[in-house]
Scaffold this motif. Structure first.
Motif, short mmCIF file in Angstrom:
data_model
loop_
_atom_site.label_atom_id
_atom_site.label_comp_id
_atom_site.label_asym_id
_atom_site.label_seq_id
_atom_site.Cartn_x
_atom_site.Cartn_y
_atom_site.Cartn_z
N SER A 66 1.23 -1.43 -0.42
CA SER A 66 0.53 -0.02 -0.28
C SER A 66 0.75 1.34 0.11
CB SER A 66 -0.71 0.35 1.53
OG SER A 66 -1.61 1.21 0.86
N THR A 68 0.75 6.30 -0.31
CA THR A 68 0.04 7.38 -0.81
C THR A 68 -0.09 7.98 -1.74
OG1 THR A 68 1.11 8.06 1.58
CG2 THR A 68 -0.74 6.51 2.04
N TRP A 70 0.66 7.43 -5.19
CA TRP A 70 0.78 6.87 -6.54
C TRP A 70 -0.55 7.91 -6.63
CZ3 TRP A 70 3.38 4.91 -10.12
CH2 TRP A 70 2.52 4.29 -10.86
N ALA A 71 -1.96 7.91 -6.04
CA ALA A 71 -2.70 8.89 -6.53
C ALA A 71 -2.90 9.92 -5.97
CB ALA A 71 -3.87 8.19 -5.47
N ASP A 72 -3.12 11.12 -7.07
CA ASP A 72 -3.35 12.60 -6.81
C ASP A 72 -3.85 12.87 -5.46
OD1 ASP A 72 -2.06 12.78 -9.45
OD2 ASP A 72 -3.93 12.91 -10.55
N ASP A 73 -4.46 12.12 -5.06
CA ASP A 73 -4.88 12.98 -3.83
C ASP A 73 -4.32 12.02 -2.77
OD1 ASP A 73 -6.03 10.38 -3.22
OD2 ASP A 73 -8.60 11.16 -3.68
N ALA A 75 -4.36 9.39 -1.09
CA ALA A 75 -5.03 7.69 -0.86
C ALA A 75 -4.79 7.27 -1.16
CB ALA A 75 -7.12 8.03 -1.50
N PHE A 77 -2.96 3.19 -2.33
CA PHE A 77 -3.34 2.82 -3.51
C PHE A 77 -2.12 1.52 -3.28
CE2 PHE A 77 -1.75 1.44 -7.66
CZ PHE A 77 -2.97 1.42 -8.38
N MET A 79 -0.59 -1.22 -4.80
CA MET A 79 0.64 -0.62 -5.61
C MET A 79 0.75 -2.29 -6.60
SD MET A 79 1.84 1.84 -7.06
CE MET A 79 3.35 1.73 -8.49
N GLU A 104 -8.30 -4.93 -14.22
CA GLU A 104 -8.62 -3.63 -15.29
C GLU A 104 -10.14 -3.44 -15.66
OE1 GLU A 104 -6.92 0.34 -13.95
OE2 GLU A 104 -5.54 -0.84 -14.61
N ARG A 108 -5.51 1.39 -20.54
CA ARG A 108 -5.93 2.65 -19.65
C ARG A 108 -5.20 3.73 -20.73
NH1 ARG A 108 -3.83 3.80 -15.68
NH2 ARG A 108 -3.49 1.79 -15.23
N GLU A 110 -2.95 6.41 -21.30
CA GLU A 110 -2.25 7.23 -21.06
C GLU A 110 -1.56 8.34 -21.37
OE1 GLU A 110 -2.54 8.25 -17.67
OE2 GLU A 110 -3.82 6.21 -16.90
#
Length: 135
Positions: A66, A68, A70-73, A75, A77, A79, A104, A108, A110
């Motif tokens: 786990s 924090t 990686w996410a923009d906010d 939160a 994640f 990994m 997923e 995606r 990117e």
């Protein structure tokens, strides 16, 4: 100049090397280097020659962590410690879906970072795969 050139191989915990080797071969297209020795694990070979060791893990803690970062906010994640490359992300996605693996919902795009997809093997080890953007 860096002292490290590249990653030669990686080690992945699995409950059953025999079952994992079959899955990695069938779903991901990796080749088994030699017969699986009971209790010793399996060596899978990727297209460019790198090895992925599938090693028996009695406590079977999946290869994830786990973060924090990686996410923009900020939160938490879950990994993936390994990111693979491919030139065939669409067929790989179809193979993962067909196998019943967690994957997923969609590939995606990117942009300059290419096409990306996260998935898990049957033991819960989480990975990412990406395909470089076309020039």
């Amino acid at each position: 100049m860096t002292m490290i050139k590249n990653i030669n191989c990686a080690y992945v915990p699995v409950a059953s090397p025999e079952k994992a080797a079959e899955w990695y071969g069938r779903v991901l297209g990796m080749k088994l280097r030699s017969p699986v020795e009971p209790g010793r694990g399996a060596i899978m070979v990727m297209d460019e020659g790198q090895w992925l060791f599938l090693l028996p893990s009695p406590d079977m803690t999946p290869l994830t962590f786990s973060t924090t970062g990686w996410a923009d906010d900020g939160a938490p994640f879950e990994m993936f410690p390994i990111c693979f490359t491919t030139t065939r992300i669409q067929p790989l996605y179809a193979s993962l879906k067909e196998s019943g693996a967690w994957v997923e919902a969609d590939i995606r795009d990117e942009g300059s970072c290419g096409l990306q997809l996260m998935f898990k093997d049957p033991d819960g080890n989480k990975f990412q795969v990406f395909q470089e953007p076309e020039a």
